[in-house]
Motif scaffolding. Structure first.
Motif, PDB file in Angstrom:
ATOM      1  N   UNK A 154       0.902  -1.174   0.194  1.00 56.03           N
ATOM      2  CA  UNK A 154      -0.271   0.168   0.026  1.00 56.03           C
ATOM      3  C   UNK A 154       0.869   1.398   0.031  1.00 56.03           C
ATOM      4  N   UNK A 155       2.129   1.215   0.610  1.00 60.75           N
ATOM      5  CA  UNK A 155       3.037   2.202   0.481  1.00 60.75           C
ATOM      6  C   UNK A 155       3.464   2.401  -0.881  1.00 60.75           C
ATOM      7  N   UNK A 156       3.618   1.701  -1.831  1.00 61.53           N
ATOM      8  CA  UNK A 156       3.634   2.027  -2.952  1.00 61.53           C
ATOM      9  C   UNK A 156       2.586   2.559  -4.022  1.00 61.53           C
ATOM     10  N   UNK A 157       1.502   2.439  -3.342  1.00 62.95           N
ATOM     11  CA  UNK A 157       0.343   3.047  -3.949  1.00 62.95           C
ATOM     12  C   UNK A 157       0.200   4.438  -3.551  1.00 62.95           C
ATOM     13  N   UNK A 158       0.453   4.849  -2.325  1.00 58.42           N
ATOM     14  CA  UNK A 158       0.327   6.100  -1.576  1.00 58.42           C
ATOM     15  C   UNK A 158       1.770   6.711  -1.344  1.00 58.42           C
ATOM     16  N   UNK A 159       2.424   7.120  -2.423  1.00 58.67           N
ATOM     17  CA  UNK A 159       3.835   7.456  -2.218  1.00 58.67           C
ATOM     18  C   UNK A 159       4.096   8.829  -1.654  1.00 58.67           C
ATOM     19  N   UNK A 160       2.960   9.510  -1.526  1.00 58.35           N
ATOM     20  CA  UNK A 160       3.154  11.129  -0.950  1.00 58.35           C
ATOM     21  C   UNK A 160       3.413  11.003   0.571  1.00 58.35           C
ATOM     22  N   UNK A 161       3.493   9.548   1.267  1.00 60.43           N
ATOM     23  CA  UNK A 161       3.728   9.681   2.499  1.00 60.43           C
ATOM     24  C   UNK A 161       5.412  10.104   2.851  1.00 60.43           C
ATOM     25  N   UNK A 162       5.479  10.764   4.071  1.00 58.61           N
ATOM     26  CA  UNK A 162       6.902  11.124   4.279  1.00 58.61           C
ATOM     27  C   UNK A 162       6.817  11.246   5.772  1.00 58.61           C
ATOM     28  N   UNK A 163       8.196  11.299   6.436  1.00 55.90           N
ATOM     29  CA  UNK A 163       8.543  11.410   7.763  1.00 55.90           C
ATOM     30  C   UNK A 163       9.340  12.623   8.092  1.00 55.90           C
ATOM     31  N   UNK A 164       8.895  13.676   8.620  1.00 53.53           N
ATOM     32  CA  UNK A 164       9.752  14.760   8.974  1.00 53.53           C
ATOM     33  C   UNK A 164      10.367  14.911  10.170  1.00 53.53           C
ATOM     34  N   UNK A 165      11.733  15.201  10.456  1.00 53.93           N
ATOM     35  CA  UNK A 165      12.377  15.193  11.652  1.00 53.93           C
ATOM     36  C   UNK A 165      12.724  16.645  11.869  1.00 53.93           C
ATOM     37  N   UNK A 166      12.185  17.216  13.033  1.00 54.65           N
ATOM     38  CA  UNK A 166      12.485  18.552  13.414  1.00 54.65           C
ATOM     39  C   UNK A 166      13.892  18.470  14.382  1.00 54.65           C
ATOM     40  N   UNK A 167      14.716  18.916  14.127  1.00 50.86           N
ATOM     41  CA  UNK A 167      16.160  18.761  14.823  1.00 50.86           C
ATOM     42  C   UNK A 167      16.600  19.856  15.372  1.00 50.86           C
ATOM     43  N   UNK A 168      17.135  20.089  16.669  1.00 50.13           N
ATOM     44  CA  UNK A 168      17.525  21.171  17.456  1.00 50.13           C
ATOM     45  C   UNK A 168      19.160  21.098  17.118  1.00 50.13           C
ATOM     46  N   UNK A 169      19.565  21.844  16.553  1.00 47.22           N
ATOM     47  CA  UNK A 169      21.138  22.095  16.251  1.00 47.22           C
ATOM     48  C   UNK A 169      21.674  23.003  17.500  1.00 47.22           C
ATOM     49  N   UNK A 170      23.029  22.625  17.572  1.00 51.94           N
ATOM     50  CA  UNK A 170      23.717  23.120  18.503  1.00 51.94           C
ATOM     51  C   UNK A 170      24.647  24.317  17.708  1.00 51.94           C
ATOM     52  N   UNK A 171      25.210  25.292  18.420  1.00 55.60           N
ATOM     53  CA  UNK A 171      25.720  26.694  17.723  1.00 55.60           C
ATOM     54  C   UNK A 171      27.084  25.888  16.759  1.00 55.60           C
ATOM     55  N   UNK A 172      27.526  24.880  17.335  1.00 51.20           N
ATOM     56  CA  UNK A 172      28.646  24.329  16.533  1.00 51.20           C
ATOM     57  C   UNK A 172      28.565  23.489  15.311  1.00 51.20           C
ATOM     58  N   UNK A 173      27.333  23.096  14.987  1.00 48.01           N
ATOM     59  CA  UNK A 173      27.072  22.214  14.152  1.00 48.01           C
ATOM     60  C   UNK A 173      26.419  22.795  12.823  1.00 48.01           C
ATOM     61  N   UNK A 174      26.980  23.983  12.289  1.00 54.71           N
ATOM     62  CA  UNK A 174      26.350  24.345  11.016  1.00 54.71           C
ATOM     63  C   UNK A 174      26.349  23.523   9.898  1.00 54.71           C
ATOM     64  N   UNK A 175      27.059  22.597   9.895  1.00 53.57           N
ATOM     65  CA  UNK A 175      27.400  21.713   8.804  1.00 53.57           C
ATOM     66  C   UNK A 175      26.001  20.809   8.770  1.00 53.57           C
TER      67      UNK A 175
END
Length: 813
Positions: A154-175
């Protein structure tokens, strides 16, 4: 920083790794996950497309049907009991097979297993949209009208599914403020390969422009060490393709048009902010990067006008500003529907300057977020090439001439030497040389093993904070996992807070002043610089380079201003108080520079305004002196031996204040008396306020030794003698009293003691020489073991007067 799982998969193959596993891995890499959001259909195992071949009524139910459903092309159908009624034979629907786990509205899962419904076997479940997590419709089965192949997940039928991670970055990890940066970390963690986009546009650069769209680029500020500009002719502004819009929307960005969307896409992809200028609005076909002039104005893309100063960096054309460097573009040069030619900016701006400008102007953008965290200088080039590729793909046109390059990269790749023995020494456990090399390579570093266990590791410019061997050890722990560190016992000796002399002093003085009836206050150590300028000539030395707020832009040099503000607030609200006090740290300018020292301060209203059946004596100068002296005693300083003198200061009322000590010399300073009436007026206080402040170095609090011992009172009477001393008006009574005590100590030689010296009269005027005064003192003598005889007291008293007369005019009484 938001990262879409679909977008990440473009650069690292994360197949077979669940979103939950990724969410668990990211914090171990130092990337804190704030939230995980699923868009569309969640990954579902054992949910496939099935076709209904037959339906017959349930033998023991009026609403249930028994269906034969084909779920694989080359296998027999399975039997499923279903209660829905909106389907017919031949329909294709989602089918949850045995072992499938379906989401429920409360966040849990419902596991599918073989069962019997009213005696009839059912080998799965045909699903509605809500049952597989698509919408809220539960009125019937989800009919798949597009008729996908039987057995398709069923995931190949409805391909718009996605997972979004919201990440808190420390000041030294601009990369990691980029999709590629996070993909690089995941590739290293899971041992997968990082695949960057292919860059098709030529890497050709020239200091002089070859395009008529841009005559020149000038850098006139050190806040922009590297600037590139690429001219593109003949673009067609339109809506972006679906894939581009979906990727942007997945991380919370709103599509605008193909050119602007590409700059935003590359910003998220590479972490390199870009800006596209509409070429016809770049006046004089020039770009000049310079500092703003005080009072210069610019209207930004959000429609707001900002007043700038010389600390702000601008992108300008021949006539004026067109963008605030690293923060936001100007409204006067934005790409619009009629734009045909563009100038694409990709540059490196000083992180500190961008951070200060963003905060000062109150503009927080995706660009300033990244520039403030130090973007990768190499990304200036790669980001621009990637953007050119995508603009030509989505908006057409052609690059006009080589990319103009002015300045140079402020940071390049660097090589760090490290050996396995150093790693073992720091971590306490052995890692095989092959594993060390592999871990560094997975992180995107180049590794050269010069000899057995000795490595030269070349760190790319994208990692600005890795520049020492110990940083490489930290990288090993991040990638290999801190769980590799073996368990061991830990011994650490520490100082209990109760054992610290400063803590004990703060506790004791708070107990003492609370017992006096005072209320304790606590204020920020930051103060308003404009207010400090009124009272302190070194206020500029206290100002912060990059304050968070305009009213907290300086270190405080005194606790009194905060207490006066608190007093004014209480007066305005009709609150009655005996006094206020505060313990804290202040900052003083000494010979060796700015020092942080400890302080205690108090304020006492002359009349607190409390209604009472009995009138109490109003506070005065001597009330403040008594409180200050008792605080000094708590600190371990004997105030009875101190000689206080008058002083002049803008915070204190002249003639009604006294001081003693210098922090840089004695280690402490005490001031007390009446607060200047002008200062009280500034705070809106109409009452007279007496105050005091004791400032000291922390080590002074540790001078007090042992516990005070009780000294028995003498059972024998005292013998008193009076003496009058004629002195100049500038001489204080304390100075004379100290002189009397000093002489007496030498004369008595421990036979008995001078118990006290108190001034009981002060006379100035008629009968005395000009600029002089008469001070009358009462001297009290006492012995702890006998009643003193008149002769022995008179003998000592006469000797004291004789020595005192060598310095002053003395008349014994």
């Amino acid at each position: 920083m938001k990262a879409s799982l679909k977008w990440l998969n473009k650069y690292v193959d994360l197949s077979g790794i669940s979103a939950d596993e990724i969410a668990e891995a990211l914090p171990m890499l130092g990337l804190e996950v704030e939230s995980v959001e699923t868009l569309g259909l969640k990954p579902l195992k054992n949910v496939v497309v099935g076709e209904i071949l037959e339906r017959v009524p349930h033998p023991d139910s009026d609403h249930l049907g028994v269906c034969q459903v084909k779920v694989e092309k080359n296998s027999d159908p399975i039997q499923i009991v279903c209660g829905a009624s909106n389907y017919k034979v031949g329909d294709r629907v989602p089918v949850a097979l045995e072992g499938a786990e379906l989401p429920t509205p409360d966040g849990s899962v419902f596991k599918i297993k073989k069962s019997k419904l009213r005696g009839v076997e059912s080998n799965g479940m045909m699903c509605s949209g809500r049952e597989i997590g698509l919408g809220s419709d539960h009125s019937g089965l989800l009919i798949l009208n597009m008729r996908p192949e039987i057995g398709t997940p069923i995931n190949d039928v409805f391909t718009d599914s996605d997972t979004v991670f919201e990440i808190e970055l420390t000041a030294n990890r601009g990369d990691c403020a980029s999709i590629i940066g996070i993909a690089r970390e995941l590739a290293a963690k899971f041992g997968r390969k990082l695949v960057k986009p292919e860059l098709k546009s030529p890497a050709k650069y020239s200091e002089k422009s070859q395009s008529a769209l841009l005559k020149s680029v000038e850098l006139k500020t050190p806040n922009c060490p590297l600037y590139t500009a690429t001219c593109i002719k003949g673009v067609k502004i339109a809506e972006s393709p679906e894939w581009l819009k979906k990727d942007l929307e997945s991380v919370g960005l709103r599509p605008i048009n193909n050119v602007v969307d590409v700059t935003n896409y590359v910003l998220m992809e590479y972490g390199q902010p870009l800006h596209a200028f509409s070429a016809e609005h770049v006046r004089g076909s020039k770009i000049i990067v310079r500092q703003a002039e005080d009072g210069e104005k610019i209207k930004t893309l959000d429609g707001k006008e900002h007043i700038l100063n010389a600390s702000n960096t601008l992108i300008c054309d021949a006539e004026g500003a067109v963008a605030i460097a690293g923060v936001m573009g100007g409204e006067n040069s934005e790409v619009h529907s009629g734009t045909v030619d563009i100038i694409l900016e990709s540059a490196y701006f000083n992180p500190g300057n961008v951070r200060a400008t963003s905060r000062k102007l109150g503009i927080a953008t995706d660009a300033s977020f990244r520039y403030a965290r130090d973007v990768d200088p190499q990304g200036v080039f790669d980001g621009a090439r990637r953007a050119v590729d995508l603009i030509l793909e989505t908006a057409g046109g052609a690059q006009d001439g080589d990319t103009v390059l002015v300045g140079s990269a402020p940071r390049k790749d660097r090589t760090i030497s490290i050996d396995s023995s150093y790693v073992f020494k720091k971590l306490g456990f052995k890692i095989e040389n092959s594993e060390i090399k592999s871990a560094f390579e997975r992180l995107g570093f180049l590794v050269n093993e010069k000899s057995e266990g000795v490595f030269d590791v070349t760190v790319g410019s994208f990692r600005s904070e890795v520049d020492r061997p110990i940083d490489l050890v930290e990288e090993l722990v991040r990638i290999l996992g801190s769980d590799r560190i073996p368990d061991c016992g830990l011994k650490a000796s520490g100082l209990l807070r109760e054992d610290d002399a400063t803590f004990r002093y703060n506790r004791d003085v708070a107990d003492f002043l609370s017992g006096y009836g005072f209320n304790e206050c606590q204020h920020y150590t930051l103060s308003d610089g404009k207010m400090l300028e009124k009272y302190f000539d070194f206020a500029e030395s206290l100002r912060l380079d990059n304050p968070l707020t305009s009213d907290q832009d300086s270190l405080r040099p005194t606790l009194l201003l905060g207490l006066l503000k608190a007093a004014a607030l209480n007066f305005d609200n009709g609150n009655v108080f005996e006094g206020l006090f505060e313990n804290g740290r202040v900052f003083r300018m000494e010979r060796d520079g700015l020092n942080e020292v400890c302080a205690t301060a108090f304020v006492i209203p002359q009349n607190c305004g409390a209604r009472s059946w009995k009138t109490r004596e109003s506070a005065d100068f001597f009330t403040a002196k008594k409180v200050a002296s008792d605080i000094l005693k708590t600190l371990g300083v004997d105030a009875s031996r101190l000689q206080f003198k008058a002083f002049e200061n803008s915070l204190w009322e002249s003639g009604y204040c006294a001081e003693c000590g210098i922090v840089g010399r004695e280690g402490y300073e005490v001031r007390f008396g009446a607060v200047n009436l002008g200062v009280l007026k500034d705070f809106g206080i109409e009452k007279i306020i007496y105050a005091g402040e004791i400032v000291f170095k922390p080590e002074v609090a540790g001078r007090k030794k042992g516990v005070e011992k009780f000294k028995a009172f003498s059972a024998f009477p005292a013998s008193s003698k009076d003496v009058s001393v004629l002195v100049e008006k500038s001489v204080s009574s304390g100075e004379v009293a100290n002189e009397i005590s000093k002489i007496a100590k030498g004369k008595l030689k421990n036979s008995f003691e001078l118990e006290s010296v108190k001034v009981f009269d002060v006379y100035e005027g008629k009968g005395l020489p000009e600029n002089s005064k008469s001070l009358a003192f009462s001297l009290s003598f006492r012995s702890s073991d006998r009643t003193l005889k008149a002769d022995e007291v008179n003998k000592v008293f006469d000797a004291i007067c004789a020595d005192l007369s060598k310095k002053y005019q003395v008349r014994a009484g």
